[in-house]
Design a protein around this motif. Structure first.
Motif, short mmCIF file in Angstrom:
data_model
loop_
_atom_site.label_atom_id
_atom_site.label_comp_id
_atom_site.label_asym_id
_atom_site.label_seq_id
_atom_site.Cartn_x
_atom_site.Cartn_y
_atom_site.Cartn_z
N VAL A 14 39.85 20.77 -24.25
CA VAL A 14 40.57 19.92 -25.19
C VAL A 14 41.46 19.02 -24.33
O VAL A 14 42.18 19.51 -23.45
CB VAL A 14 41.40 20.76 -26.19
CG1 VAL A 14 42.28 19.86 -27.05
CG2 VAL A 14 40.47 21.59 -27.05
N LEU A 15 41.40 17.71 -24.55
CA LEU A 15 42.10 16.75 -23.70
C LEU A 15 43.59 17.05 -23.61
O LEU A 15 44.16 17.03 -22.51
CB LEU A 15 41.87 15.32 -24.19
CG LEU A 15 42.56 14.22 -23.38
CD1 LEU A 15 42.13 14.24 -21.92
CD2 LEU A 15 42.28 12.86 -24.00
N ASN A 16 44.23 17.36 -24.70
CA ASN A 16 45.66 17.64 -24.69
C ASN A 16 45.99 18.86 -23.83
O ASN A 16 46.97 18.86 -23.07
CB ASN A 16 46.18 17.83 -26.12
CG ASN A 16 47.68 17.85 -26.20
OD1 ASN A 16 48.36 17.06 -25.55
ND2 ASN A 16 48.21 18.78 -26.97
N ASP A 17 45.16 19.90 -23.91
CA ASP A 17 45.37 21.09 -23.09
C ASP A 17 45.18 20.76 -21.60
O ASP A 17 45.94 21.23 -20.75
CB ASP A 17 44.40 22.21 -23.49
CG ASP A 17 44.65 22.71 -24.90
OD1 ASP A 17 45.75 22.48 -25.45
OD2 ASP A 17 43.72 23.33 -25.46
N VAL A 55 39.62 12.17 -11.23
CA VAL A 55 38.82 13.13 -11.98
C VAL A 55 38.36 12.45 -13.27
O VAL A 55 39.16 12.25 -14.18
CB VAL A 55 39.62 14.41 -12.30
CG1 VAL A 55 38.75 15.41 -13.04
CG2 VAL A 55 40.20 15.02 -11.02
N PRO A 56 37.07 12.09 -13.35
CA PRO A 56 36.58 11.43 -14.55
C PRO A 56 36.33 12.42 -15.69
O PRO A 56 36.05 13.59 -15.46
CB PRO A 56 35.25 10.81 -14.09
CG PRO A 56 34.81 11.65 -12.97
CD PRO A 56 36.05 12.21 -12.31
N PHE A 57 36.47 11.94 -16.92
CA PHE A 57 36.15 12.76 -18.08
C PHE A 57 35.55 11.88 -19.17
O PHE A 57 35.80 10.68 -19.22
CB PHE A 57 37.37 13.53 -18.59
CG PHE A 57 38.55 12.67 -18.96
CD1 PHE A 57 38.69 12.14 -20.23
CD2 PHE A 57 39.54 12.40 -18.02
CE1 PHE A 57 39.78 11.36 -20.57
CE2 PHE A 57 40.64 11.63 -18.35
CZ PHE A 57 40.75 11.10 -19.64
N GLN A 58 34.74 12.51 -20.02
CA GLN A 58 34.00 11.83 -21.08
C GLN A 58 34.24 12.59 -22.38
O GLN A 58 34.14 13.82 -22.41
CB GLN A 58 32.51 11.84 -20.73
CG GLN A 58 31.59 11.19 -21.72
CD GLN A 58 31.52 9.69 -21.52
OE1 GLN A 58 31.72 9.19 -20.42
NE2 GLN A 58 31.27 8.98 -22.59
N VAL A 69 40.44 16.16 -29.47
CA VAL A 69 39.19 15.71 -28.85
C VAL A 69 38.88 16.56 -27.62
O VAL A 69 39.77 16.91 -26.85
CB VAL A 69 39.21 14.21 -28.50
CG1 VAL A 69 40.22 13.91 -27.40
CG2 VAL A 69 37.82 13.72 -28.08
N LYS A 70 37.63 16.92 -27.50
CA LYS A 70 37.18 17.70 -26.35
C LYS A 70 36.53 16.74 -25.35
O LYS A 70 35.83 15.81 -25.75
CB LYS A 70 36.17 18.76 -26.80
CG LYS A 70 35.85 19.80 -25.73
CD LYS A 70 34.92 20.86 -26.26
CE LYS A 70 35.75 21.96 -26.90
NZ LYS A 70 34.95 23.15 -27.23
N VAL A 71 36.78 16.99 -24.05
CA VAL A 71 36.21 16.14 -23.00
C VAL A 71 35.45 17.00 -22.00
O VAL A 71 35.72 18.19 -21.86
CB VAL A 71 37.31 15.33 -22.26
CG1 VAL A 71 38.00 14.36 -23.20
CG2 VAL A 71 38.31 16.23 -21.57
N GLU A 72 34.49 16.36 -21.35
CA GLU A 72 33.73 17.01 -20.29
C GLU A 72 34.10 16.36 -18.97
O GLU A 72 34.12 15.13 -18.85
CB GLU A 72 32.23 16.88 -20.55
CG GLU A 72 31.40 17.60 -19.51
CD GLU A 72 29.92 17.60 -19.86
OE1 GLU A 72 29.11 17.26 -18.98
OE2 GLU A 72 29.59 17.94 -21.02
N ILE A 73 34.37 17.19 -17.98
CA ILE A 73 34.75 16.71 -16.65
C ILE A 73 33.53 16.25 -15.87
O ILE A 73 32.49 16.93 -15.85
CB ILE A 73 35.46 17.83 -15.85
CG1 ILE A 73 36.69 18.35 -16.59
CG2 ILE A 73 35.82 17.37 -14.44
CD1 ILE A 73 37.81 17.38 -16.74
N GLY A 74 33.66 15.09 -15.23
CA GLY A 74 32.61 14.59 -14.34
C GLY A 74 32.89 14.99 -12.91
O GLY A 74 33.75 15.83 -12.63
#
Length: 133
Positions: A14-17, A55-58, A69-74
């Motif tokens: 979760v982006l906020n976390d 650190v990229p995220f999508q 919103v949930k993000v995935e780390i690149g």
């Protein structure tokens, strides 16, 4: 730019976390974010240009400005931006400085000096420990 393989790549948060964990370590969400992706930046130095560990995220379930919103780390990478020397020159048009406050980099993808590559590797290990334990 030099990519750094990491165990955090592909993990979702979760982006906020994620932001609550990374900000105390010195990371900021970079200014180049869009509604579907962005970067956490750690400024390693601003000597001789800017040295970043990025650190990229999508986004995977909505847009970045949505609550929860949930993000995935690149794949993280080290990056150097080289800027022109002598930025503090006289401006012929007095209002130009209000509009063109920031200069363009001379080289947005300059070679990353070895000491900063080593620092990026250490930062990567720290991220793996913080995010995966």
């Amino acid at each position: 730019m030099l990519e750094i393989q990491s165990k955090i790549e592909g993990h979702q948060f979760v982006l906020n976390d994620l932001e609550k964990k990374l900000k105390p370590l010195g990371y900021d969400i970079g200014g180049g974010w869009e509604y579907d992706h962005g970067y956490f930046d750690y400024k390693m130095s601003d000597e001789g240009g800017y040295q970043f560990f990025r650190v990229p995220f999508q986004a995977v379930n909505g847009e970045l400005d949505q609550k929860g919103v949930k993000v995935e780390i690149g794949r993280p990478f080290a990056l150097t931006h080289l800027y022109q020397a002598g930025v503090d020159h006289e401006v012929e048009e007095p209002y130009n400085s209000l509009v063109n406050q920031f200069q363009e980099p001379v080289d947005q993808d300059a070679d990353v000096p070895t000491p900063f590559l080593e620092q990026a590797e250490r930062l990567n290990k720290e991220l793996e420990e913080v995010l995966l334990t």
